[in-house]
Design a protein around this motif. Structure first.
Motif, mmCIF file in Angstrom:
data_model
loop_
_atom_site.group_PDB
_atom_site.id
_atom_site.type_symbol
_atom_site.label_atom_id
_atom_site.label_comp_id
_atom_site.label_asym_id
_atom_site.label_seq_id
_atom_site.Cartn_x
_atom_site.Cartn_y
_atom_site.Cartn_z
ATOM 1 N N ILE A 16 48.896 34.504 35.305
ATOM 2 C CA ILE A 16 49.757 35.370 36.127
ATOM 3 C C ILE A 16 50.153 34.594 37.373
ATOM 4 O O ILE A 16 49.286 34.172 38.145
ATOM 5 N N GLY A 23 50.169 42.043 39.796
ATOM 6 C CA GLY A 23 49.332 41.173 38.979
ATOM 7 C C GLY A 23 47.934 41.741 38.828
ATOM 8 O O GLY A 23 47.316 41.657 37.758
ATOM 9 N N SER A 26 48.071 44.484 36.310
ATOM 10 C CA SER A 26 48.272 43.886 34.978
ATOM 11 C C SER A 26 46.959 43.296 34.474
ATOM 12 O O SER A 26 46.602 43.444 33.296
ATOM 13 N N CYS A 37 42.522 36.893 32.583
ATOM 14 C CA CYS A 37 43.680 36.506 33.386
ATOM 15 C C CYS A 37 43.319 35.411 34.367
ATOM 16 O O CYS A 37 42.280 35.463 35.034
ATOM 17 N N GLU A 79 54.392 38.088 38.482
ATOM 18 C CA GLU A 79 54.309 39.442 39.039
ATOM 19 C C GLU A 79 55.336 39.629 40.143
ATOM 20 O O GLU A 79 55.374 40.652 40.782
#
Ligand code: AMP
Length: 380
Positions: A16, A23, A26, A37, A79
């Motif tokens: 990300i 972000g 997410s 992530c 993001e």
């Protein structure tokens, strides 16, 4: 590069770019599906970094750090859309980037965006590109006053724009707003502002969430009311426009489209964002699958379920210290779901104007239609 069609298996790593709350949310949605992530951002203690399984703290200009990041992840998403062009040029040959380079390039330039809307058959208000004061003055003659002058890049939450009410406003606004070129827009006398969100999968399938009404305070989104209390035909038109745009952009992921609703029922597109959007935060709690999970699903190539809404919802942003101070009351409020972004540590945390969290009030489906003004609901 749109990348492979087979879904990435759980355990894969989503990169990300950007450390903000979009972000963060997410990454939280990705974790629930078993993905990890890796956040790349210049700030160490950012909302996204706090929940990431791996981090790169480096400036976006650091090409070596970007290359190492690309090598460490299975797919990259963004993001924020104002990703420097050089970053895209570095990453795109190395790793699958979603939503896709075209969507990001168009989404970060208001002039390119307006032209793209028009080429996709989506109506916009009258506008002119402004490279000089003479062009601005000619534009004012053609479009009339009031008008709105905006930067074409990096404007958000009302930053980088000025309402021109009289001819004398032109020169100071032209000098203040940088970088040039600028865009001049006729002032749209809208009845409501609404937005719609589409999600497009790696296989080209598109789903859309219900359209919402948005209300702003001090140029920052204050409330989203879901569903928008507008005619069904208006809501459907908004959804089909954002779906058409997602396909025209060949984007993979979430796309938000902000629209002005005119008193006569026509819609004019204002701007788009090729990423999860503040006006979609209500979906996290009011829909079985919210925008962040949808975005993750698209990015890793999973199928997109129909985004059915199970509740009506009113989302309020918690902007600045005063709104944030209500967190304990909101946490105790039945029917309210509180989300805080972890920004309160450190000196800049409680700066005025920062989005520190949001709260979503869930109501039984259909109940907003009986409220004279859903924006006046007091639970938030
Ligand atoms: P933007 O950054 O383009 O989303 O603009 C922020 C807000 O300014 C919008 O949500 C509107 O409330 C207002 N605004 C922007 N452009 C116009 C316009 N052309 N006419 C009227 N209001 C506008």
């Amino acid at each position: 590069m749109t990348g492979p069609l087979a879904p990435l298996p759980p355990g894969s790593i989503i990169g990300i770019l950007g450390g903000g709350q979009l972000g963060r949310m997410s990454a939280l949605a990705a974790a629930r599906l078993g993905y990890q992530c890796h956040v790349f951002a210049p700030e160490a203690d950012s909302p996204g970094m706090q929940v990431a399984s791996a981090r790169t703290v480096a400036p976006y200009e650091d090409a070596r750090a970007l290359a190492a990041f690309a090598a460490a992840v299975d797919v990259v998403t963004f993001e924020f859309e104002n990703v420097p062009t050089a970053v895209l040029d570095t990453l795109a040959p190395l790793v699958t980037c979603r939503p896709g380079i075209t969507a990001l390039r168009i989404g970060q330039d208001r002039l390119a965006e307006k032209r793209f809307f028009e080429s996709a058959g989506i109506s916009v208000g009258p506008w002119r590109a402004v490279h000089s004061l003479a062009e601005l003055e000619a534009g004012i003659t053609e479009l009339g006053l009031p008008a709105v002058l905006k930067t074409t890049r990096e404007g958000y939450d009302g930053r980088g724009q000025a309402v021109l009410r009289q001819a004398a406003d032109a020169a100071p606004a032209f000098a203040r707003l940088t970088p040039h070129p600028l865009i001049l827009e006729a002032f749209v006398p809208f009845a409501k502002e609404i937005s719609a969100i589409a999600v497009r999968g790696a296989n080209g399938a598109v789903v859309t969430f219900d359209a919402v009404e948005n209300r702003h305070a001090h140029h920052i989104l204050d409330l989203s009311i879901a569903p928008a209390q507008v005619a069904d035909s208006v809501a459907m038109a908004a959804r089909s426009q954002v779906a058409a745009l997602a396909t025209a952009l060949d984007l993979v992921g979430v796309l938000a489209l902000e629209l002005f609703l005119l008193p006569d029922g026509r819609l004019l597109a204002n701007e788009m964002a090729p990423r999860p959007h503040n006006s979609g935060h209500w979906t996290m709690d009011a829909c079985r699958v919210g925008q962040f999970e949808m975005h993750v699903r698209a990015v890793v190539g999973l199928p997109l379920p129909a985004p059915e809404r199970e509740h009506d919802a009113v989302m309020r942003n918690l902007v600045g210290p005063e709104a944030y101070a209500g967190w304990a009351r909101l946490a105790a409020q039945p029917g309210v779901v509180l989300h805080l972004y972890g920004k309160v540590r450190g000196e800049v945390g409680l700066r005025p104007g920062r989005k520190l969290g949001h709260a979503t009030w869930l109501l039984p489906a259909g109940s907003l239609a009986t409220q004279p003004d859903p924006g006046l609901l007091t639970a938030l």
